[in-house]
Design an enzyme around this catalytic site. Structure first.
Site, short mmCIF file in Angstrom:
data_model
loop_
_atom_site.label_atom_id
_atom_site.label_comp_id
_atom_site.label_asym_id
_atom_site.label_seq_id
_atom_site.Cartn_x
_atom_site.Cartn_y
_atom_site.Cartn_z
N THR A 32 0.88 -1.17 0.00
CA THR A 32 0.00 0.00 0.00
C THR A 32 0.91 1.21 0.00
OG1 THR A 32 -1.92 -0.98 1.14
CG2 THR A 32 -1.53 1.33 1.57
N GLY A 91 -5.70 -5.92 5.61
CA GLY A 91 -6.77 -4.94 5.76
C GLY A 91 -7.91 -5.37 6.65
N1 ASP Z 1 -4.13 -2.81 3.72
C1 ASP Z 1 -4.12 -3.19 2.34
C2 ASP Z 1 -5.36 -3.98 2.05
O1 ASP Z 1 -5.71 -4.85 2.83
C3 ASP Z 1 -2.91 -3.99 1.94
C4 ASP Z 1 -1.59 -3.52 2.49
O2 ASP Z 1 -1.51 -2.48 3.11
O3 ASP Z 1 -0.58 -4.18 2.31
O4 ASP Z 1 -5.96 -3.78 1.04
#
Ligand code: ASP
Length: 316
Positions: free
Chosen positions: A176, A230
């Site tokens: 992200t 997430g």
């Molecule tokens: N938080 C993000 C999601 O679950 C993925 C990540 O931050 O690596 O979409």
């Protein structure tokens, strides 16, 4: 008057130290530096935290090393579905988008939702219509694709077929990008953008566009952007949890962030990291994975890091 500060991340989907090639590491560091400079240029000129976090996230979305915008991961159908959110700590205004597949910079679309509609979260084709009205650039879905991410999808599918998905490395799975800032006027803002998880089910929405879970800013306490599994950020409503601990329990930014990342989030079984800046200008960047792509800029100094090292850079 406050001292301006910007912190950025490129996700905690980082493989163990020594496994990124020299070229991959250099590429990621360059991306972090570009984003830090882009956001810092706004703050240094006396600009707003909101503009700084947007500028930094746009730069990260444009960079293929990170899982957001160009370089986003593929879902189980071999498509990109991206999520993004932006929040202004002054008045808790927020905008978010989910399931984006054709807007070049999802974070700009999130800002358009905040500024041009009465809503907070928009999904699917509604966002494209708004983006067109807002003059945002639309691209073909494969503009976001990279060979690296395609290879990750194939590896994930192979692991899944063997019933071995748990063996996938953090980098294979996710990532992200995000930015948080405090400006000279003491206002806070946060922005986050992601491609989500490799091989995720079509239609899956993560924490990133959920205000209070993956993204949160409130001038009373902190600006925060999360990265990691997430679903656990949604279940713990992490951003608002941090705000509540600071506002109602009087916890420090560092104590609240570290307790959640190394306590609750770890117990719930998720690789997790976050960046946060407090209203007093303190910064926290904890992660419980092998590393986190990250960087901080403040007057006269900037640094980027992936593991436990720090590379300083000139911000001009
Ligand atoms: N938080 C993000 C999601 O679950 C993925 C990540 O931050 O690596 O979409």
């Amino acid at each position: 008057m406050s001292v301006p500060i910007l912190a950025i991340h490129g996700g905690c989907g980082v493989p163990p130290k020594g496994t990124l090639s020299g070229e991959q590491e250099r590429h990621a560091r360059e991306g972090l530096k570009d984003a830090l400079r882009a956001g810092w240029a706004v703050l240094e000129e006396g600009g707003q935290a909101l503009d700084a976090v947007e500028a930094a996230v746009v730069a990260l979305e444009e960079h293929t090393a990170f899982n957001a915008g160009r370089g986003a991961v593929f879902n189980a159908d071999g498509k990109h579905e991206m999520d993004a959110a932006i929040m202004d700590g002054r008045d808790l205004r927020a905008g978010a988008v989910a399931g984006i597949c054709r807007i070049r910079n999802p974070i700009r679309a999130a800002r358009a939702v905040m500024e041009r509609t009465d809503h907070v979260l928009l999904i699917g084709h509604g966002v494209e219509a708004l983006a067109a009205r807002a003059g945002l650039e639309l691209v073909a879905p494969d503009w976001f694709s990279t060979e690296d991410r395609r290879a990750s999808l194939l590896q994930m599918k192979a692991l899944q077929a063997r019933g071995d998905s748990s063996q996938a490395s953090e980098r294979l799975k996710h990532g992200t990008v995000g930015a948080v800032a405090i400006d000279r006027a003491g206002h806070l803002a946060a922005a986050t953008s992601t491609g989500g998880y490799t091989n995720k089910l079509p239609g899956r929405v993560g924490d990133t566009p959920l205000v209070g879970a993956g993204t949160y800013a409130n001038d009373a306490t902190l600006a925060y952007s999360g990265t990691g599994r997430g679903e656990i950020f949604i279940r713990t409503v992490l951003g608002h949890e941090l705000h509540a601990r600071m506002a109602y329990k009087g916890e420090s930014l560092a104590a609240a962030c570290e307790d959640m990342v190394f306590g609750a989030l770890k117990r719930l079984g998720g690789g997790a990291g976050l960046i946060a800046v407090g209203r007093d200008g303190t910064v926290a960047l904890p992660f419980n994975t092998a590393g986190m792509f990250r960087g901080v800029a403040s007057p006269g100094e900037g640094w980027v890091s992936i593991y436990d090292e720090r590379e300083t850079l000139s911000l001009v």
